[in-house]
Enzyme design. Sequence first.
Site, PDB file in Angstrom:
ATOM      1  N   LYS A  21       0.833  -1.209   0.000  1.00 33.16           N
ATOM      2  CA  LYS A  21       0.000   0.000   0.000  1.00 33.16           C
ATOM      3  C   LYS A  21       0.869   1.262   0.000  1.00 33.16           C
ATOM      4  CE  LYS A  21      -2.175  -1.019   3.884  1.00 33.16           C
ATOM      5  NZ  LYS A  21      -1.493  -2.275   4.242  1.00 33.16           N
ATOM      6  N   ARG A  96      -9.681   1.244   8.873  1.00 37.46           N
ATOM      7  CA  ARG A  96      -9.236  -0.079   9.281  1.00 37.46           C
ATOM      8  C   ARG A  96     -10.288  -0.822  10.084  1.00 37.46           C
ATOM      9  NH1 ARG A  96      -3.296   0.671   8.910  1.00 37.46           N
ATOM     10  NH2 ARG A  96      -2.196  -1.024   9.883  1.00 37.46           N
ATOM     11  N   ARG A 135      12.142  -5.269   4.914  1.00 40.17           N
ATOM     12  CA  ARG A 135      11.968  -3.936   4.317  1.00 40.17           C
ATOM     13  C   ARG A 135      12.620  -2.824   5.145  1.00 40.17           C
ATOM     14  NH1 ARG A 135       5.373  -2.986   4.752  1.00 40.17           N
ATOM     15  NH2 ARG A 135       5.311  -2.646   6.994  1.00 40.17           N
ATOM     16  N   ARG A 169      11.169  -0.257  10.552  1.00 43.91           N
ATOM     17  CA  ARG A 169      10.085  -0.017  11.497  1.00 43.91           C
ATOM     18  C   ARG A 169      10.212  -0.905  12.722  1.00 43.91           C
ATOM     19  NH1 ARG A 169       4.484   0.297   8.231  1.00 43.91           N
ATOM     20  NH2 ARG A 169       3.853  -0.734  10.160  1.00 43.91           N
ATOM     21  N   ARG A 180      -0.414  -8.180  13.485  1.00 44.86           N
ATOM     22  CA  ARG A 180      -0.967  -7.199  12.539  1.00 44.86           C
ATOM     23  C   ARG A 180      -1.799  -7.895  11.466  1.00 44.86           C
ATOM     24  NH1 ARG A 180       4.465  -4.619  11.092  1.00 44.86           N
ATOM     25  NH2 ARG A 180       3.336  -3.504   9.481  1.00 44.86           N
TER      26      ARG A 180
HETATM   27  P1  AMP Z   1       0.740   0.744   9.067  1.00 42.08           P
HETATM   28  O1  AMP Z   1       1.879   1.689   8.860  1.00 42.08           O
HETATM   29  O2  AMP Z   1      -0.476   1.119   8.278  1.00 42.08           O
HETATM   30  O3  AMP Z   1       1.126  -0.690   8.915  1.00 42.08           O
HETATM   31  O4  AMP Z   1       0.312   0.908  10.608  1.00 42.08           O
HETATM   32  C1  AMP Z   1       1.192   0.624  11.664  1.00 42.08           C
HETATM   33  C2  AMP Z   1       0.426   0.539  12.961  1.00 42.08           C
HETATM   34  O5  AMP Z   1      -0.199   1.809  13.236  1.00 42.08           O
HETATM   35  C3  AMP Z   1      -0.712  -0.462  12.975  1.00 42.08           C
HETATM   36  O6  AMP Z   1      -0.266  -1.781  13.310  1.00 42.08           O
HETATM   37  C4  AMP Z   1      -1.623   0.124  14.054  1.00 42.08           C
HETATM   38  O7  AMP Z   1      -1.115  -0.128  15.342  1.00 42.08           O
HETATM   39  C5  AMP Z   1      -1.498   1.620  13.790  1.00 42.08           C
HETATM   40  N1  AMP Z   1      -2.481   2.118  12.801  1.00 42.08           N
HETATM   41  C6  AMP Z   1      -2.230   2.630  11.560  1.00 42.08           C
HETATM   42  N2  AMP Z   1      -3.363   3.015  10.955  1.00 42.08           N
HETATM   43  C7  AMP Z   1      -4.368   2.728  11.827  1.00 42.08           C
HETATM   44  C8  AMP Z   1      -5.773   2.871  11.771  1.00 42.08           C
HETATM   45  N3  AMP Z   1      -6.400   3.361  10.697  1.00 42.08           N
HETATM   46  N4  AMP Z   1      -6.486   2.465  12.861  1.00 42.08           N
HETATM   47  C9  AMP Z   1      -5.884   1.947  13.949  1.00 42.08           C
HETATM   48  N5  AMP Z   1      -4.565   1.770  14.068  1.00 42.08           N
HETATM   49  C10 AMP Z   1      -3.795   2.160  13.013  1.00 42.08           C
END
Ligand code: AMP
Length: 226
Positions: A21, A96, A135, A169, A180
């Site tokens: 994404k 989400r 990554r 990360r 996740r």
């Molecule tokens: P991502 O970078 O999208 O993989 O997000 C990393 C982490 O941020 C996720 O595992 C969640 O803990 C939190 N997170 C990101 N976007 C959301 C969202 N829309 N709702 C809830 N938690 C989020």
Amino acid sequence: MQETRTRPAVLILLGPPGAGKGTQARMLEQAFGLVQLSTGDLLRAAVAAGTPAGRAAQAVMARGELVSDEIVLAILNDRLARPDTARGVILDGFPRTPGQAAALDALLDGQGMAIGAAVSIAVDDAAMIARIAGRFTCAECGAGYHDRFKQPHEEGVCDECGGTAFTRRADDTAETVAARLRAYHEQTAPLIAYYESRGVLQTVDGMGAIPDIAGALGAIVKKVTA
Ligand code: AMP
């Protein structure tokens, strides 16, 4: 009254962690002048800045669970209020949960905007673990790389900006990735049916080559902004 200006595109990218994404959103941003809006990036910035929202989110993110809708929506609203989003946004990692999807509908309604497309990037879970494990990103410009699949052309130097510092990360560990993926299937995957019922769902094969996926997404963006 006839609509003469280009409609702002609201594109949602749906897919598990590792689906690509972020990579694809960055490419669409460059190709179409849309703004990538990643709630994960916004939350990581809040954690790094030590804001109250960041402090509340940090432990939840480290466990691979979802941050509360309240925090995520507040952060998203702040970002959407900035003028650079006027041409359109690519939502990466948001919504989400069904609650976030309903909140987004209300928000867009209020601004006379609509979702152009919700694109499900279809991938195999098993492959996602390998993708995530290797990554890393340029600390300067955020360009994404991978130990196995996408090394910088010159080792240790970012192809895009020449930066030499890279980051990984904190939540890209095997245990956190499993949590996740679970969170994705339990709380986010139901949104695929939701957007299908709204008539805006599109699906692209996320297991192909990055430029092929970008081509499929670009065609969708062209259609929704036409
Ligand atoms: P991502 O970078 O999208 O993989 O997000 C990393 C982490 O941020 C996720 O595992 C969640 O803990 C939190 N997170 C990101 N976007 C959301 C969202 N829309 N709702 C809830 N938690 C989020």
